[in-house]
Design an enzyme around this catalytic site. Structure first.
Site, PDB file in Angstrom:
ATOM      1  CG  LEU A 243      -1.734  -6.372   6.775  1.00  0.00           C
ATOM      2  CD1 LEU A 243      -0.704  -5.980   8.701  1.00  0.00           C
ATOM      3  CD2 LEU A 243      -1.751  -7.780   7.320  1.00  0.00           C
ATOM      4  N   GLY A 244      -6.035  -5.167   5.596  1.00  0.00           N
ATOM      5  CA  GLY A 244      -7.549  -4.318   5.745  1.00  0.00           C
ATOM      6  C   GLY A 244      -7.352  -3.142   5.438  1.00  0.00           C
ATOM      7  CB  THR A 280      -4.818  -5.682  11.617  1.00  0.00           C
ATOM      8  OG1 THR A 280      -3.304  -6.142  11.312  1.00  0.00           O
ATOM      9  CG2 THR A 280      -5.806  -4.501   9.877  1.00  0.00           C
ATOM     10  CD  GLU A 284      -7.429  -0.814   8.330  1.00  0.00           C
ATOM     11  OE1 GLU A 284      -7.323   0.428   8.102  1.00  0.00           O
ATOM     12  OE2 GLU A 284      -5.892  -1.173   7.741  1.00  0.00           O
ATOM     13  CD1 TRP A 295       3.229   9.255   5.299  1.00  0.00           C
ATOM     14  CD2 TRP A 295       2.911   7.369   6.538  1.00  0.00           C
ATOM     15  NE1 TRP A 295       2.171   8.289   4.812  1.00  0.00           N
ATOM     16  CE2 TRP A 295       2.424   7.408   5.518  1.00  0.00           C
ATOM     17  CE3 TRP A 295       2.684   6.546   8.082  1.00  0.00           C
ATOM     18  CZ2 TRP A 295       1.254   6.375   4.887  1.00  0.00           C
ATOM     19  CZ3 TRP A 295       1.741   5.315   7.581  1.00  0.00           C
ATOM     20  CH2 TRP A 295       1.253   5.384   6.484  1.00  0.00           C
ATOM     21  CG  ASP A 306      -1.260  13.534  12.205  1.00  0.00           C
ATOM     22  OD1 ASP A 306      -0.920  14.869  12.633  1.00  0.00           O
ATOM     23  OD2 ASP A 306      -0.468  12.630  12.771  1.00  0.00           O
ATOM     24  CD  GLN A 314       6.561   8.864  10.449  1.00  0.00           C
ATOM     25  OE1 GLN A 314       5.630   9.070  12.022  1.00  0.00           O
ATOM     26  NE2 GLN A 314       6.122   7.207  10.069  1.00  0.00           N
ATOM     27  CG  ASP A 347      -0.716  -6.518  14.813  1.00  0.00           C
ATOM     28  OD1 ASP A 347      -0.119  -6.320  13.680  1.00  0.00           O
ATOM     29  OD2 ASP A 347      -1.032  -8.001  14.997  1.00  0.00           O
TER      30      ASP A 347
END
Ligand SMILES: [Ca+2]
Ligand SMILES: [Ca+2]
Ligand SMILES: [Zn+2]
Length: 728
Positions: A243-244, A280, A284, A295, A306, A314, A347
């Site tokens: 997607l990106g 998205t 990004e 995660w 993270d 996670q 989304d």
């Protein structure tokens, strides 16, 4: 910001205002850190060099000239290539690993303090539409719909944030970031912030080919000033369609930015379910601002992180639209925060950042991305100190000294002058220099002055209060001759330069926590200086200093981020016969323009183009005129200059560089009338905006402004702003 309070306060003569400026004058020998003895500037080398004359225009110098016109391939589950790119850069770019670890350390440090940045940062965006089929040539409506989503998600005004499960609701946070399509291109020309390129390629991978015209994509705009977004016809990678993907801060500028599949961009046009809500780009740009996947990018393990405290540990990514709670890694009872923008859900299932993530993004804006999103005049942090500053769009602060030697202040809040059009706020002090003010961020001001004891004094506005108090000052020692000069190269950074009674240049600096070399100490930088030094910064941790030497030549030294060039106490001789203090401005990275008045009263100009001095190291471009006092120069955008001088008739004169030509001509000036008793003080709060201040024969302050189309109140008219100003 915590700063030391000044030690003493005493009552003023009127019993109401307190001030502490006059103190015991300490000797320069004890005040200055006098460890350097070398004097690199020659003392008796009277110049035989003359200016290079490029007098292309005959006729009178101060002529009143005319006024300036002035599709497929949409994955069914979210997949992002950011970590693949990260690993590729770690393996291929030796600077990247070090930059990433430095950024992580800086982030921890900034997150541990409150962080300097307040308010909302506005980031200019350029969208590069790289299309193969006509459908992929996205409409402006689709592009605008994406910007709208970003402005909801990054201000926590997205309606679906209310769907956040109750236990996580208190963690949802406003990221305080807004995005807008750039309105000025890198050359200073108006733009809609969109570039379009048809390509023969039907697909790109995450190898960054899309970021270069040479490989079928589109070249980026300067990444230090714009967020580059590319939309792709199709995005593939070793792990499948994407997607990106984004590049974390710390990577090469040439590939900095975010790439998004056209059918995952915006909410209309080609945007395709389940990635048709613009998330998205939200995800990004989170990476671009240094957020990791929630995660921890450890597969489905429980050992990754993270680097954000308030997001639960996670296992692996979540997909689709999970039901709450979804547990992993013993993170019950609330489980994964899968509705976070940095998970892999659809989304419609993601709608929040946490407070910890916002802290991390704000630290990124204070650190590796501190050159982007300075809405008010991108050039403002680079500008030298002045009695007039703009700390944001449509915000002005004006400082002046009156007959009682106290400092006075007035401000424009976007709609009104405070405390009133002709009124001033009295700020105490006993001042012998003009006020030198810089704004290192929105709603932050630092004011420097010389007191009657010749020491340097400082006060600051922290966004809410004046420190050390409205009428008190922090005493910073030294014996100052003439005006100090100050510049800020980034948030919470200050560099102050003064000339002392031995005519050497002295330097002190604020590193965000402390004054160096000490609160009252100075670094001695040699030289034999006449008049006020000029200081300009074209980028983070870069300084260029210009002084006039005893032979009236211009001298230059610079800080490259780690060393002083040509040496701590040495100077580069740049020729000329300077009858005014130099004035310099940087309109972009590694660009300098320097102006001085020559012995014939004409204005002279030289420039650094990133590689060479023009017209030569010691040569100057002659720009005509008959100037009284020193010129003033501002850059409201890349490759734009506006120069103001006072003529022999005390009127104000103006000339400008539009990126290609000098207007009204190389040696001509636009006459703006007035009878001026001070140098012009000019600032710009945004592209194509100028505010000009002078004092008149009645010692009142006068103001005129350029609104992008017209001079207000008129080309030759001025707004009277009251006051009795003796130093400005
Ligand atoms: Ca976490
Ligand atoms: Ca994990
Ligand atoms: Zn991602």
């Amino acid at each position: 910001m915590s700063r030391k309070k000044s030690s003493s306060t005493k009552k003023g003569h009127d019993g109401e205002e307190s001030y502490d400026m006059p103190g015991t004058a300490e000797s320069m020998e004890t005040e200055y850190d006098d460890r350097e003895l070398e004097h690199a500037m020659p003392g008796a080398d009277m110049s035989t060099e003359t200016y290079q004359s490029h007098d292309h225009m005959p006729g009178s110098s101060m002529n009143d000239d005319t006024f300036r016109a002035t599709d497929n391939g949409t994955p069914q589950t979210r997949r992002c290539g950011t970590m693949d790119v990260h690993r590729r850069l770690l393996a291929s770019d030796p600077h990247y690993a070090r930059a990433r670890s430095e950024i992580e350390n800086l982030t921890l440090r900034l997150a541990a303090t409150d962080g300097a940045r307040t308010g909302v940062t506005r980031i200019p965006v350029v969208v590069h539409v790289v299309w193969n089929t006509a459908a992929q040539n996205l409409s402006e409506a689709q592009i605008n719909s994406q910007i709208d989503v970003l402005n909801r998600d990054y201000r926590r005004t997205n309606p679906d944030v209310s769907s956040t499960p109750t236990p996580f609701q208190p963690l949802t946070a406003d990221a305080r970031i807004q995005f807008f399509l750039a309105n000025v291109d890198p050359n200073g020309a108006p733009t809609n912030g969109i570039t379009r390129r048809q390509t023969t390629l039907t697909s790109f991978s995450d190898n960054d080919a899309i970021k270069s015209a040479a490989s079928g994509g589109a070249d980026p705009w300067p990444a230090d000033r714009y967020l580059n977004l590319w939309t792709a016809p199709r995005l593939t990678s070793a792990i499948g369609d994407l997607l990106g993907y984004a590049q974390f801060p710390g990577g090469p500028a040439a590939t900095d930015g975010v790439v998004i599949l056209h059918s995952a961009f915006g909410t209309t046009g080609t945007a395709a379910t389940p990635f048709n809500l613009g998330r998205t780009a939200t995800h990004e740009i989170g990476h671009y601002l240094n957020l990791n996947h929630i995660w921890g990018d450890d597969g489905t393990g429980c050992s990754g992180s993270d680097n954000v405290d308030d997001t639960p540990n996670q296992g692996g990514p979540n997909f689709g639209a999970p039901a709450f709670p979804h547990l992993s890694c013993s993170n019950g009872p609330n489980g994964d925060m899968f509705m976070n923008y940095m998970d892999y859900v659809d989304d419609r299932a993601m709608f929040m950042f946490t407070t910890g993530q916002v802290t991390r993004m704000q630290a990124c804006l204070d650190g590796p991305r501190n050159s982007i999103g300075v809405s008010a005049a991108v050039a403002a942090p680079r500008k030298s100190s002045s009695p007039v500053v703009a700390w944001a769009a449509n915000r002005l602060d004006v400082f002046a000294i009156s007959t009682d030697l106290a400092l006075y202040h007035k401000w424009w809040d976007g709609s009104n002058w405070g405390p009133s059009l002709t009124g001033y706020e009295r700020m105490g002090g006993a001042c012998t220099s003009s006020p030198q003010v810089v704004a290192w961020a929105a709603n932050r001001l630092d004011v420097f002055l010389t007191g009657t004891d010749a020491a340097l004094y400082h006060k600051w506005w922290d966004g809410a209060n004046w420190g050390p108090s409205l009428t008190d000052y922090e005493r910073m020692g030294g014996v100052c001759v003439g005006e100090p000069r100050v510049v800020s190269w980034g948030p919470n950074r200050l560099d102050v330069f003064v000339v002392s009674s031995d005519r050497a240049l002295y330097h002190k600096w604020w590193d965000g926590a402390n004054w160096g070399p000490s609160l009252t100490g100075y670094e001695r930088m040699g030289g034999v200086c006449r008049g006020q030094p000029e200081v300009v910064s074209w980028g983070p941790n870069r300084l260029d200093i210009f002084v006039v030497g005893p032979d009236l030549a211009l001298y230059h030294k610079w800080w490259d981020g780690s060393n002083w060039g040509p040496s701590l106490t040495g100077y580069e001789r740049m020729g000329g016969v300077c009858m005014s203090s130099p004035r310099a401005v940087a309109w972009g990275p590694n660009r300098l323009d320097v102006f001085v008045v020559g012995p014939d009263g004409a204005l002279y100009h030289k420039w650094w183009d990133g590689a060479n001095w023009g017209p030569s190291l010691t040569g100057y471009e002659r720009m005509g005129g008959a100037c009284i006092g020193e010129p003033e120069v501002v850059a409201w955008g890349p490759n734009r200059l506006d120069v103001f001088v006072i003529g022999p008739d005390r009127a104000l004169y103006h000339k400008w560089w539009d990126g290609a030509n000098w207007g009204p001509s190389l040696t001509g000036y636009e006459r703006m009338d007035g009878v001026c008793t001070s140098s012009p003080r000019v600032t710009s709060w945004g592209p194509n905006r100028l505010d000009v201040f002078v004092t008149g024969t009645d010692l009142a302050l006068y103001h005129k402004w350029w609104d992008g189309a017209n001079w207000g109140p008129s080309l030759t008219g001025y707004e009277r702003m009251g006051g009795v100003i003796t130093s400005f």
